[in-house]
Design a protein around this motif. Structure first.
Motif, PDB file in Angstrom:
ATOM      1  N   THR A  24     -54.120  36.590  62.551  1.00 20.09           N
ATOM      2  CA  THR A  24     -55.353  36.474  63.342  1.00 20.09           C
ATOM      3  C   THR A  24     -56.244  35.376  62.774  1.00 20.09           C
ATOM      4  OG1 THR A  24     -55.269  38.806  63.931  1.00 20.09           O
ATOM      5  CG2 THR A  24     -57.404  37.708  64.157  1.00 20.09           C
ATOM      6  N   SER A  41     -54.734  32.067  63.684  1.00 24.33           N
ATOM      7  CA  SER A  41     -54.960  31.798  65.108  1.00 24.33           C
ATOM      8  C   SER A  41     -56.398  31.336  65.355  1.00 24.33           C
ATOM      9  CB  SER A  41     -54.662  33.052  65.920  1.00 24.33           C
ATOM     10  OG  SER A  41     -54.970  32.854  67.268  1.00 24.33           O
ATOM     11  N   ASN A  42     -57.356  31.976  64.686  1.00 26.73           N
ATOM     12  CA  ASN A  42     -58.757  31.561  64.816  1.00 26.73           C
ATOM     13  C   ASN A  42     -58.965  30.141  64.289  1.00 26.73           C
ATOM     14  OD1 ASN A  42     -59.458  34.019  65.925  1.00 26.73           O
ATOM     15  ND2 ASN A  42     -60.134  34.903  63.984  1.00 26.73           N
ATOM     16  N   TYR A  56     -56.717  27.750  64.217  1.00 25.25           N
ATOM     17  CA  TYR A  56     -56.118  26.835  65.193  1.00 25.25           C
ATOM     18  C   TYR A  56     -57.071  26.590  66.363  1.00 25.25           C
ATOM     19  CZ  TYR A  56     -51.458  27.417  63.040  1.00 25.25           C
ATOM     20  OH  TYR A  56     -50.382  27.428  62.198  1.00 25.25           O
ATOM     21  N   SER A  57     -57.687  27.638  66.854  1.00 23.69           N
ATOM     22  CA  SER A  57     -58.572  27.471  68.013  1.00 23.69           C
ATOM     23  C   SER A  57     -59.845  26.716  67.632  1.00 23.69           C
ATOM     24  CB  SER A  57     -58.899  28.816  68.643  1.00 23.69           C
ATOM     25  OG  SER A  57     -59.680  29.596  67.772  1.00 23.69           O
ATOM     26  N   LYS A  58     -60.390  26.977  66.442  1.00 22.10           N
ATOM     27  CA  LYS A  58     -61.621  26.288  66.034  1.00 22.10           C
ATOM     28  C   LYS A  58     -61.371  24.816  65.711  1.00 22.10           C
ATOM     29  CE  LYS A  58     -63.962  30.433  64.473  1.00 22.10           C
ATOM     30  NZ  LYS A  58     -64.516  31.186  63.340  1.00 22.10           N
ATOM     31  N   ASN A  74     -58.952  23.195  67.174  1.00 22.40           N
ATOM     32  CA  ASN A  74     -58.353  22.662  68.396  1.00 22.40           C
ATOM     33  C   ASN A  74     -56.985  22.023  68.125  1.00 22.40           C
ATOM     34  OD1 ASN A  74     -58.219  22.201  71.133  1.00 22.40           O
ATOM     35  ND2 ASN A  74     -59.295  20.249  71.021  1.00 22.40           N
ATOM     36  N   LYS A 133     -52.493  23.082  67.545  1.00 18.18           N
ATOM     37  CA  LYS A 133     -51.464  24.031  67.970  1.00 18.18           C
ATOM     38  C   LYS A 133     -50.491  24.390  66.854  1.00 18.18           C
ATOM     39  CE  LYS A 133     -51.503  22.418  72.722  1.00 18.18           C
ATOM     40  NZ  LYS A 133     -51.865  23.469  73.591  1.00 18.18           N
TER      41      LYS A 133
END
Length: 145
Positions: free
Chosen positions: A110, A113-114, A116-118, A120, A122
């Motif tokens: 988790t 994943s956070n 990666y999203s922050k 931007n 993959k």
């Protein structure tokens, strides 16, 4: 948008300088015909000026800027996510990160994943590279020195 404006500005400067150099070339050519001087001297000088200007322009466009001290809060990364990012950069697997931080594997995933999203991104390698570019983590070469 700023990058486009800067690029347009560079093109205008380059075009203006080239125009001035063409005018200088015509004046030199005229004076050469009048005075019967060797064109090789002037051609070499103008070629040298083009070379110097091209090197200057190339280095100014492609100069890699040193990363500033980046405010980590702008990305919204938590302290734990920064710890996980450091461990990612060390090459640890998800399970090794979970064991090192005394959390479950799902919690480690988790956090990743956070991150990666922050950031931007993959993939793990993209996250590490972007974090290094933003000076969130230090290159391992810098640790040795």
């Amino acid at each position: 948008m700023k990058k486009l404006q800067k690029l347009n500005r560079i093109y205008w400067i380059y075009g203006g300088v080239m125009g001035l150099l063409m005018i200088i070339l015509q004046v030199v050519h005229y004076k050469t015909l009048v005075r019967e001087l060797e064109m090789d001297v002037y051609g070499g000088l103008i070629g040298f000026l083009f070379l110097v200007f091209g090197i200057w322009l190339g280095t100014s466009i492609y100069r890699k800027k040193a990363p500033d001290k980046y405010d980590r809060n702008k990305l919204g990364l938590s302290k734990r996510e920064l710890e996980v990012l450091e461990l990612l950069a060390q090459g640890l697997s998800n399970q090794e990160i979970a064991n090192k931080l005394f959390v479950s594997l799902n919690t480690a995933k988790t956090h990743i994943s956070n991150i990666y999203s922050k950031l931007n991104v993959k993939r793990r390698t993209q996250a590490i590279q972007k974090a290094r570019d933003l000076a969130l983590i230090i290159h391992q070469k810098d640790d040795i020195e």
